[in-house]
Design a protein around this motif. Structure first.
Motif, mmCIF file in Angstrom:
data_model
loop_
_atom_site.group_PDB
_atom_site.id
_atom_site.type_symbol
_atom_site.label_atom_id
_atom_site.label_comp_id
_atom_site.label_asym_id
_atom_site.label_seq_id
_atom_site.Cartn_x
_atom_site.Cartn_y
_atom_site.Cartn_z
ATOM 1 N N LEU A 231 0.829 -1.207 0.000
ATOM 2 C CA LEU A 231 0.000 0.000 0.000
ATOM 3 C C LEU A 231 0.862 1.256 0.000
ATOM 4 O O LEU A 231 0.515 2.259 -0.634
ATOM 5 C CB LEU A 231 -0.931 -0.011 1.212
ATOM 6 C CG LEU A 231 -1.887 -1.203 1.288
ATOM 7 C CD1 LEU A 231 -2.724 -1.132 2.555
ATOM 8 C CD2 LEU A 231 -2.782 -1.261 0.063
ATOM 9 N N ALA A 232 1.994 1.209 0.708
ATOM 10 C CA ALA A 232 2.903 2.355 0.711
ATOM 11 C C ALA A 232 3.435 2.611 -0.697
ATOM 12 O O ALA A 232 3.492 3.759 -1.163
ATOM 13 C CB ALA A 232 4.050 2.117 1.686
ATOM 14 N N HIS A 233 3.826 1.533 -1.389
ATOM 15 C CA HIS A 233 4.284 1.684 -2.778
ATOM 16 C C HIS A 233 3.168 2.243 -3.655
ATOM 17 O O HIS A 233 3.403 3.131 -4.494
ATOM 18 C CB HIS A 233 4.745 0.331 -3.330
ATOM 19 C CG HIS A 233 6.121 -0.061 -2.907
ATOM 20 N ND1 HIS A 233 7.255 0.546 -3.409
ATOM 21 C CD2 HIS A 233 6.554 -1.001 -2.025
ATOM 22 C CE1 HIS A 233 8.325 -0.008 -2.869
ATOM 23 N NE2 HIS A 233 7.929 -0.944 -2.017
ATOM 24 N N HIS A 278 6.942 1.555 -8.551
ATOM 25 C CA HIS A 278 6.165 1.427 -7.313
ATOM 26 C C HIS A 278 4.892 0.610 -7.542
ATOM 27 O O HIS A 278 4.500 -0.199 -6.693
ATOM 28 C CB HIS A 278 5.818 2.808 -6.761
ATOM 29 C CG HIS A 278 6.967 3.498 -6.101
ATOM 30 N ND1 HIS A 278 7.506 3.068 -4.905
ATOM 31 C CD2 HIS A 278 7.697 4.581 -6.478
ATOM 32 C CE1 HIS A 278 8.509 3.857 -4.558
ATOM 33 N NE2 HIS A 278 8.647 4.778 -5.495
ATOM 34 N N LEU A 279 4.258 0.806 -8.693
ATOM 35 C CA LEU A 279 3.061 0.017 -8.991
ATOM 36 C C LEU A 279 3.416 -1.452 -9.194
ATOM 37 O O LEU A 279 2.706 -2.347 -8.711
ATOM 38 C CB LEU A 279 2.367 0.570 -10.232
ATOM 39 C CG LEU A 279 1.705 1.941 -10.065
ATOM 40 C CD1 LEU A 279 1.185 2.448 -11.399
ATOM 41 C CD2 LEU A 279 0.571 1.879 -9.043
ATOM 42 N N GLU A 284 3.467 -6.938 -7.119
ATOM 43 C CA GLU A 284 4.277 -8.106 -6.751
ATOM 44 C C GLU A 284 3.985 -8.543 -5.312
ATOM 45 O O GLU A 284 3.878 -9.741 -5.023
ATOM 46 C CB GLU A 284 5.761 -7.761 -6.894
ATOM 47 C CG GLU A 284 6.707 -8.852 -6.417
ATOM 48 C CD GLU A 284 8.147 -8.372 -6.329
ATOM 49 O OE1 GLU A 284 8.904 -8.933 -5.511
ATOM 50 O OE2 GLU A 284 8.514 -7.428 -7.055
ATOM 51 N N LEU A 285 3.846 -7.563 -4.426
ATOM 52 C CA LEU A 285 3.631 -7.871 -3.011
ATOM 53 C C LEU A 285 2.180 -8.207 -2.695
ATOM 54 O O LEU A 285 1.900 -8.935 -1.740
ATOM 55 C CB LEU A 285 4.069 -6.676 -2.153
ATOM 56 C CG LEU A 285 5.565 -6.355 -2.165
ATOM 57 C CD1 LEU A 285 5.827 -5.022 -1.468
ATOM 58 C CD2 LEU A 285 6.358 -7.464 -1.484
ATOM 59 N N LYS A 286 1.272 -7.667 -3.494
ATOM 60 C CA LYS A 286 -0.165 -7.884 -3.239
ATOM 61 C C LYS A 286 -0.878 -7.975 -4.578
ATOM 62 O O LYS A 286 -1.318 -6.969 -5.138
ATOM 63 C CB LYS A 286 -0.732 -6.739 -2.393
ATOM 64 C CG LYS A 286 -2.169 -6.946 -1.938
ATOM 65 C CD LYS A 286 -2.590 -5.831 -0.987
ATOM 66 C CE LYS A 286 -4.060 -5.909 -0.623
ATOM 67 N NZ LYS A 286 -4.418 -7.170 0.057
ATOM 68 N N VAL A 287 -0.984 -9.197 -5.080
ATOM 69 C CA VAL A 287 -1.475 -9.399 -6.439
ATOM 70 C C VAL A 287 -2.932 -8.977 -6.601
ATOM 71 O O VAL A 287 -3.390 -8.716 -7.716
ATOM 72 C CB VAL A 287 -1.285 -10.878 -6.853
ATOM 73 C CG1 VAL A 287 -2.258 -11.775 -6.096
ATOM 74 C CG2 VAL A 287 -1.420 -11.052 -8.357
ATOM 75 N N ASP A 288 -3.680 -8.896 -5.504
ATOM 76 C CA ASP A 288 -5.097 -8.549 -5.601
ATOM 77 C C ASP A 288 -5.361 -7.068 -5.329
ATOM 78 O O ASP A 288 -6.443 -6.695 -4.881
ATOM 79 C CB ASP A 288 -5.925 -9.405 -4.642
ATOM 80 C CG ASP A 288 -5.538 -9.200 -3.184
ATOM 81 O OD1 ASP A 288 -4.447 -8.646 -2.930
ATOM 82 O OD2 ASP A 288 -6.325 -9.589 -2.297
ATOM 83 N N LEU A 289 -4.385 -6.220 -5.618
ATOM 84 C CA LEU A 289 -4.529 -4.781 -5.381
ATOM 85 C C LEU A 289 -5.082 -4.131 -6.655
ATOM 86 O O LEU A 289 -4.340 -3.628 -7.503
ATOM 87 C CB LEU A 289 -3.177 -4.182 -4.987
ATOM 88 C CG LEU A 289 -3.180 -2.749 -4.448
ATOM 89 C CD1 LEU A 289 -4.075 -2.617 -3.220
ATOM 90 C CD2 LEU A 289 -1.758 -2.311 -4.103
ATOM 91 N N TYR A 293 -3.454 -1.981 -10.545
ATOM 92 C CA TYR A 293 -3.605 -2.324 -11.965
ATOM 93 C C TYR A 293 -4.272 -1.177 -12.725
ATOM 94 O O TYR A 293 -3.873 -0.848 -13.853
ATOM 95 C CB TYR A 293 -4.444 -3.594 -12.114
ATOM 96 C CG TYR A 293 -3.738 -4.852 -11.696
ATOM 97 C CD1 TYR A 293 -2.926 -5.559 -12.583
ATOM 98 C CD2 TYR A 293 -3.882 -5.350 -10.408
ATOM 99 C CE1 TYR A 293 -2.279 -6.724 -12.196
ATOM 100 C CE2 TYR A 293 -3.239 -6.514 -10.010
ATOM 101 C CZ TYR A 293 -2.441 -7.193 -10.908
ATOM 102 O OH TYR A 293 -1.798 -8.344 -10.519
ATOM 103 N N LEU A 294 -5.286 -0.596 -12.125
ATOM 104 C CA LEU A 294 -6.005 0.497 -12.784
ATOM 105 C C LEU A 294 -5.074 1.680 -13.045
ATOM 106 O O LEU A 294 -5.045 2.235 -14.152
ATOM 107 C CB LEU A 294 -7.185 0.937 -11.913
ATOM 108 C CG LEU A 294 -8.005 2.111 -12.443
ATOM 109 C CD1 LEU A 294 -8.646 1.770 -13.778
ATOM 110 C CD2 LEU A 294 -9.069 2.511 -11.421
#
Length: 348
Positions: A231-233, A278-279, A284-289, A293-294
């Motif tokens: 989330l920070a990224h 950063h995106l 990579e760290l949270k594939v369901d973010l 993607y948007l």
């Protein structure tokens, strides 16, 4: 009906002589008052708490300005779980003698415990009131830095959830400024940087937001399963995307501008290194973010890279088939594909 609390954190010991005078009082108590204080102490040692209470009350009737009697009675009442009168007497003791260190320490423990219980009950306003009262206790930084730090931090978090972003930052910075804060509060100190970063982002101070979020990332980049790291990224990327859009806004509004897409792509190219890595790390760290993607797909569209726009949107739609925005995503994707087809037709 007033609430009562079981205050587990307060452990009171009555063995030994009660302090009979404190600095800062206008006048020493009378001999009769001191005699009653000693009787109360002996009654406590004999576990005759009702007698002790009666003796303290007699002292207060005789010496209304005697802070030590108020403190002793309040402490006894808290030990018997008589929390409201106990708290009232502690408050009165501190009003009479703001320098009464033992009263301040006990009040801090009481207020923090109450605040935590309100927090568990999701009664955030009452919790905040307790934390504020603790923070305002005289000399609390010297007397009880642990509960002060925890209260400053929790108040900062609560104010963020209430969208009081500036005030949240104020309390979190006070937390960070406590001596030895990084070591004494090591488990929560990095998160204070994260929340301050979010606060600044909400206030559109993107530079300050990125600074605090980057500090959080540096501190936590090797941590396993850190839920805040992606989330920070993402927020850093989103901040930079907002700055990019602000720079591109005059170009979009210029109705006479030629080569509009190329000019927007040039602006996007300037921000690529501040956004895309950063995106990609967030994904990579949270594939369901989904928002990552948007934002990535929209960045590629700004950059006039339609093929990557299509790839990113298609992946997002496949990963989030139940998204409430799915129809909007599909409409945009269809429009981009039509643009690609039109360009291919023109180039032939």
């Amino acid at each position: 009906m007033k609430k009562t609390f079981m205050i587990a954190l307060i452990v009171l010991a009555f063995a030994g002589q009660t302090m009979l005078a404190t600095a800062g009082e206008a006048a020493p108590p009378s001999k009769q008052a001191l005699k009653l204080m000693k009787k109360a102490q002996k009654a406590i040692e004999a576990k005759e708490f009702d007698k002790a209470t009666e003796f303290y009350q007699q002292v207060i009737e005789m010496e209304a300005e005697y802070a030590e009697a108020r403190f002793a009675l309040g402490r006894l009442q808290l030990a018997q779980n008589q929390l409201e009168p106990g708290e009232d007497n502690l408050k009165k003791a501190l009003e009479l003698d703001p320098g009464h260190t033992e009263a301040a320490k006990l009040m801090a423990r009481l207020l923090f415990s109450k605040g935590q219980q309100f927090q568990q009950q999701r009664n955030v306003e009452e919790a905040n009131q307790c934390f504020r009262q603790l923070i305002d206790l005289p000399n609390i930084a010297e007397l009880d830095r642990t509960h002060l730090g925890q209260s400053l931090y929790q108040l900062g978090v609560n104010l963020y959830t209430r969208k009081n972003f500036a005030e949240s930052t104020e309390y979190l910075k006070k937390f960070q400024q406590l001596p030895m804060a990084q070591t004494e509060f090591a488990p929560i100190f990095p998160a204070s940087n994260y929340i301050i970063g979010l606060n600044y982002s909400q206030q559109k101070d993107y530079e300050a937001s990125n600074e605090y979020l980057s500090t959080y990332i540096d501190a936590r980049q090797d941590a396993e399963n850190d839920q805040l790291l992606p989330l920070a990224h993402f927020v850093i990327a989103s901040n930079n995307f907002q700055v990019m859009e602000a720079e591109a806004e005059p170009i979009r509004k210029d109705k006479e501008a030629k080569d509009l897409k190329e000019k927007l792509a040039a602006v996007a190219a300037k921000f690529q290194d501040a956004i895309v890595p950063h995106l990609e790390k967030a994904i990579e760290l949270k594939v369901d973010l989904e928002p990552a993607y948007l934002t990535l797909g929209n960045f590629y569209y700004y950059k006039n890279d339609r093929q990557k726009t299509v790839e990113t949107y298609e992946k997002m739609i496949s990963l989030f088939p139940d998204s409430p925005d799915k129809a909007r995503y599909e409409k945009f994707l269809d429009d981009v594909k039509k643009e690609i087809a039109a360009l291919e037709k023109t180039s032939k």
